[in-house]
Motif scaffolding. Structure first.
Motif, PDB file in Angstrom:
ATOM      1  N   ASN A 233      -2.795  15.964  -8.562  1.00 25.84           N
ATOM      2  CA  ASN A 233      -3.025  14.529  -8.365  1.00 25.84           C
ATOM      3  C   ASN A 233      -4.288  14.252  -7.558  1.00 25.84           C
ATOM      4  O   ASN A 233      -5.050  13.332  -7.861  1.00 25.84           O
ATOM      5  N   PHE A 234      -4.518  15.050  -6.528  1.00 29.90           N
ATOM      6  CA  PHE A 234      -5.706  14.858  -5.690  1.00 29.90           C
ATOM      7  C   PHE A 234      -6.977  15.052  -6.513  1.00 29.90           C
ATOM      8  O   PHE A 234      -7.903  14.227  -6.469  1.00 29.90           O
ATOM      9  N   CYS A 235      -7.013  16.123  -7.269  1.00 31.92           N
ATOM     10  CA  CYS A 235      -8.199  16.430  -8.073  1.00 31.92           C
ATOM     11  C   CYS A 235      -8.432  15.351  -9.127  1.00 31.92           C
ATOM     12  O   CYS A 235      -9.573  14.949  -9.373  1.00 31.92           O
ATOM     13  N   ALA A 236      -7.359  14.844  -9.729  1.00 35.56           N
ATOM     14  CA  ALA A 236      -7.488  13.822 -10.767  1.00 35.56           C
ATOM     15  C   ALA A 236      -8.014  12.512 -10.196  1.00 35.56           C
ATOM     16  O   ALA A 236      -8.849  11.835 -10.815  1.00 35.56           O
ATOM     17  N   LEU A 237      -7.555  12.132  -9.007  1.00 33.37           N
ATOM     18  CA  LEU A 237      -7.943  10.845  -8.426  1.00 33.37           C
ATOM     19  C   LEU A 237      -9.274  10.914  -7.672  1.00 33.37           C
ATOM     20  O   LEU A 237     -10.143  10.064  -7.846  1.00 33.37           O
ATOM     21  N   VAL A 238      -9.423  11.928  -6.845  1.00 37.09           N
ATOM     22  CA  VAL A 238     -10.597  12.013  -5.977  1.00 37.09           C
ATOM     23  C   VAL A 238     -11.793  12.635  -6.695  1.00 37.09           C
ATOM     24  O   VAL A 238     -12.942  12.352  -6.370  1.00 37.09           O
ATOM     25  N   GLY A 239     -11.528  13.460  -7.690  1.00 37.27           N
ATOM     26  CA  GLY A 239     -12.620  14.032  -8.465  1.00 37.27           C
ATOM     27  C   GLY A 239     -13.033  15.423  -8.053  1.00 37.27           C
ATOM     28  O   GLY A 239     -13.991  15.986  -8.588  1.00 37.27           O
ATOM     29  N   GLU A 240     -12.321  16.013  -7.096  1.00 37.37           N
ATOM     30  CA  GLU A 240     -12.599  17.375  -6.655  1.00 37.37           C
ATOM     31  C   GLU A 240     -11.366  17.923  -5.941  1.00 37.37           C
ATOM     32  O   GLU A 240     -10.510  17.150  -5.492  1.00 37.37           O
ATOM     33  N   PRO A 241     -11.234  19.230  -5.832  1.00 34.71           N
ATOM     34  CA  PRO A 241     -10.068  19.823  -5.159  1.00 34.71           C
ATOM     35  C   PRO A 241     -10.008  19.426  -3.687  1.00 34.71           C
ATOM     36  O   PRO A 241     -11.045  19.113  -3.078  1.00 34.71           O
ATOM     37  N   PRO A 242      -8.802  19.459  -3.087  1.00 35.35           N
ATOM     38  CA  PRO A 242      -8.643  19.038  -1.682  1.00 35.35           C
ATOM     39  C   PRO A 242      -9.577  19.742  -0.713  1.00 35.35           C
ATOM     40  O   PRO A 242     -10.188  19.085   0.139  1.00 35.35           O
ATOM     41  N   HIS A 243      -9.711  21.058  -0.817  1.00 26.62           N
ATOM     42  CA  HIS A 243     -10.528  21.755   0.166  1.00 26.62           C
ATOM     43  C   HIS A 243     -12.023  21.550  -0.060  1.00 26.62           C
ATOM     44  O   HIS A 243     -12.820  21.691   0.868  1.00 26.62           O
ATOM     45  N   GLN A 244     -12.406  21.212  -1.270  1.00 20.87           N
ATOM     46  CA  GLN A 244     -13.809  20.858  -1.499  1.00 20.87           C
ATOM     47  C   GLN A 244     -14.122  19.526  -0.830  1.00 20.87           C
ATOM     48  O   GLN A 244     -15.186  19.354  -0.222  1.00 20.87           O
ATOM     49  N   TYR A 245     -13.180  18.580  -0.920  1.00 20.55           N
ATOM     50  CA  TYR A 245     -13.348  17.287  -0.243  1.00 20.55           C
ATOM     51  C   TYR A 245     -13.361  17.495   1.271  1.00 20.55           C
ATOM     52  O   TYR A 245     -14.191  16.909   1.989  1.00 20.55           O
ATOM     53  N   LEU A 246     -12.448  18.332   1.762  1.00 20.47           N
ATOM     54  CA  LEU A 246     -12.375  18.613   3.195  1.00 20.47           C
ATOM     55  C   LEU A 246     -13.685  19.216   3.701  1.00 20.47           C
ATOM     56  O   LEU A 246     -14.212  18.800   4.744  1.00 20.47           O
ATOM     57  N   THR A 247     -14.225  20.166   2.955  1.00 19.10           N
ATOM     58  CA  THR A 247     -15.495  20.790   3.356  1.00 19.10           C
ATOM     59  C   THR A 247     -16.629  19.769   3.335  1.00 19.10           C
ATOM     60  O   THR A 247     -17.471  19.743   4.241  1.00 19.10           O
ATOM     61  N   ARG A 248     -16.661  18.935   2.313  1.00 18.61           N
ATOM     62  CA  ARG A 248     -17.689  17.895   2.232  1.00 18.61           C
ATOM     63  C   ARG A 248     -17.617  16.990   3.461  1.00 18.61           C
ATOM     64  O   ARG A 248     -18.635  16.639   4.056  1.00 18.61           O
ATOM     65  N   TRP A 249     -16.411  16.599   3.835  1.00 21.21           N
ATOM     66  CA  TRP A 249     -16.231  15.715   4.988  1.00 21.21           C
ATOM     67  C   TRP A 249     -16.670  16.406   6.276  1.00 21.21           C
ATOM     68  O   TRP A 249     -17.374  15.823   7.109  1.00 21.21           O
ATOM     69  N   ARG A 250     -16.254  17.652   6.430  1.00 20.35           N
ATOM     70  CA  ARG A 250     -16.627  18.397   7.628  1.00 20.35           C
ATOM     71  C   ARG A 250     -18.142  18.531   7.757  1.00 20.35           C
ATOM     72  O   ARG A 250     -18.700  18.359   8.842  1.00 20.35           O
ATOM     73  N   MET A 251     -18.813  18.838   6.654  1.00 22.53           N
ATOM     74  CA  MET A 251     -20.264  19.012   6.703  1.00 22.53           C
ATOM     75  C   MET A 251     -20.977  17.685   6.978  1.00 22.53           C
ATOM     76  O   MET A 251     -22.035  17.655   7.602  1.00 22.53           O
ATOM     77  N   GLY A 252     -20.384  16.589   6.516  1.00 21.89           N
ATOM     78  CA  GLY A 252     -20.956  15.274   6.811  1.00 21.89           C
ATOM     79  C   GLY A 252     -20.871  14.944   8.293  1.00 21.89           C
ATOM     80  O   GLY A 252     -21.846  14.462   8.893  1.00 21.89           O
ATOM     81  N   ILE A 253     -19.719  15.216   8.886  1.00 17.44           N
ATOM     82  CA  ILE A 253     -19.553  14.990  10.326  1.00 17.44           C
ATOM     83  C   ILE A 253     -20.470  15.924  11.111  1.00 17.44           C
ATOM     84  O   ILE A 253     -21.102  15.522  12.096  1.00 17.44           O
ATOM     85  N   ALA A 254     -20.571  17.167  10.668  1.00 18.36           N
ATOM     86  CA  ALA A 254     -21.444  18.135  11.338  1.00 18.36           C
ATOM     87  C   ALA A 254     -22.904  17.688  11.277  1.00 18.36           C
ATOM     88  O   ALA A 254     -23.648  17.806  12.264  1.00 18.36           O
ATOM     89  N   ALA A 255     -23.322  17.160  10.122  1.00  7.91           N
ATOM     90  CA  ALA A 255     -24.701  16.688   9.983  1.00  7.91           C
ATOM     91  C   ALA A 255     -24.997  15.571  10.973  1.00  7.91           C
ATOM     92  O   ALA A 255     -26.082  15.523  11.574  1.00  7.91           O
ATOM     93  N   GLN A 256     -24.045  14.682  11.174  1.00  6.76           N
ATOM     94  CA  GLN A 256     -24.238  13.604  12.147  1.00  6.76           C
ATOM     95  C   GLN A 256     -24.345  14.154  13.564  1.00  6.76           C
ATOM     96  O   GLN A 256     -25.183  13.705  14.355  1.00  6.76           O
ATOM     97  N   LEU A 257     -23.506  15.120  13.892  1.00  4.20           N
ATOM     98  CA  LEU A 257     -23.551  15.710  15.228  1.00  4.20           C
ATOM     99  C   LEU A 257     -24.861  16.458  15.460  1.00  4.20           C
ATOM    100  O   LEU A 257     -25.424  16.418  16.559  1.00  4.20           O
ATOM    101  N   LEU A 258     -25.373  17.113  14.425  1.00  2.00           N
ATOM    102  CA  LEU A 258     -26.657  17.811  14.544  1.00  2.00           C
ATOM    103  C   LEU A 258     -27.793  16.834  14.772  1.00  2.00           C
ATOM    104  O   LEU A 258     -28.725  17.099  15.532  1.00  2.00           O
ATOM    105  N   GLU A 259     -27.699  15.705  14.103  1.00  2.00           N
ATOM    106  CA  GLU A 259     -28.774  14.711  14.175  1.00  2.00           C
ATOM    107  C   GLU A 259     -28.729  13.877  15.448  1.00  2.00           C
ATOM    108  O   GLU A 259     -29.773  13.530  16.012  1.00  2.00           O
ATOM    109  N   GLU A 260     -27.527  13.554  15.906  1.00  2.00           N
ATOM    110  CA  GLU A 260     -27.374  12.556  16.964  1.00  2.00           C
ATOM    111  C   GLU A 260     -27.029  13.120  18.335  1.00  2.00           C
ATOM    112  O   GLU A 260     -27.026  12.383  19.318  1.00  2.00           O
TER     113      GLU A 260
END
Length: 306
Positions: A233-260
């Motif tokens: 269900n997650f993959c069908a709705l969100v468009g990617e597997p749960p842990h791929q979404y989790l990694t994407r989110w983590r890297m986004g937060i990390a990028a902000q911390l690196l920048e700010e």
């Protein structure tokens, strides 16, 4: 919409006004593809919006067109009107007020945001979204925000740039809210996931606790689903597997911390769920194409240059 709240808080779209003009006669400008969400608001008159891969659309007074993917397009006075480059148009018309009663008033801008972090939501949006904001006070929060934005960019005053920046932040929230409410429940995309109590709960937990060592079993338990049903269900709705979404989110937060911030890599790693600086750096480079150190230097150099 708890998951959308967490997403909006992290994405933090940085808006800027590109064009503010009241123009008559023959006019038109071409916007090249860009890594930003672009919008055009017709406060008066009308305009036509052309794309190479779609029918020309008319933009009437009180309407707003948004390009979530920043795709190339043209804004012109007539369906077959000629255009010039955006920079050339700005040099001639930005801030200029034509007194012709048939003139068109445009307020155009863009939102710069982390494309990686925002991808699941942006991927669910079409190439162009036309919204009817309305003109009268109190018509809707979206129309009120656009009306205040127009007033601020047309009337020089103390603190204009601060007010405009805040209004643009509000505008982005209203745009996402409008689309979330208007999107088809059968769309099978990120916005559909926000309507699912199970998926909303999981997305909200990922957004608020990226540092947690989430397993597929734990996420499935948050959704009150079996592991297989949740993953499907997650993959069908969100468009990617749960842990791929989790990694994407983590890297986004990390990028902000690196920048700010000036946090060490080890501290950032622990904040986004990695047990070591090495494992975090490897994951970040895989996701972003550069090491965390390179990313920080590049972003800080860009800020200094600006």
């Amino acid at each position: 919409m708890e998951a959308l709240n967490g997403w909006l808080k992290a994405v933090r779209a940085d808006g800027v006004v590109l064009v503010r003009t009241r123009v008559a006669g023959s006019w038109g400008f071409a916007v090249q593809a860009r890594d930003a969400v672009v919008f055009h608001f017709a406060a008066e008159g009308h305009a036509y919006v052309r794309r190479s891969d779609a029918e020309t659309m008319e933009l009437k007074a009180g309407e707003l067109v948004v390009f979530p993917h920043g795709s190339a397009h043209e804004v012109v006075h007539s369906k077959r009107g000629k255009t010039i480059a955006l920079d050339a148009f700005l040099a001639r018309h930005d801030g200029v007020v034509d007194r012709d009663p048939l003139a068109t008033t445009l307020v155009c801008g863009e939102f710069n945001l982390d494309q990686h972090l925002a991808l699941p939501a942006l991927r669910a949006l079409p190439q162009a979204v036309l919204l009817r904001a309305g003109m009268g006070p109190g018509h809707s929060p979206l129309s009120d925000t656009l009306r205040m934005l127009r007033n601020e960019v047309e009337t020089p005053n103390f603190g204009n740039h601060i007010v405009v920046r805040n209004l643009l932040s509000s505008l982005f929230v209203y745009l996402m809210r409008e689309w979330a409410e208007a999107a088809s429940p059968a769309g099978n995309d990120w916005f559909s996931a926000l309507r699912s109590p199970q998926m909303t709960r999981v997305l909200a937990r990922i957004h608020e606790a990226p540092e947690r060592a989430w397993t597929l079993e734990e996420l499935a338990r948050e959704a009150s689903l079996s592991r297989a049903a949740f993953a499907r269900n997650f993959c069908a709705l969100v468009g990617e597997p749960p842990h791929q979404y989790l990694t994407r989110w983590r890297m986004g937060i990390a990028a902000q911390l690196l920048e700010e911030t000036g946090l060490r890599l080890g501290e950032i790693a622990s904040r986004v769920g990695y047990g070591s600086e090495f494992s975090f750096s490897r994951a970040f480079k895989l996701a972003r194409g550069v090491s965390p150190i390179q990313y920080r230097r590049k972003r800080q150099g860009r800020i200094s240059a600006g």
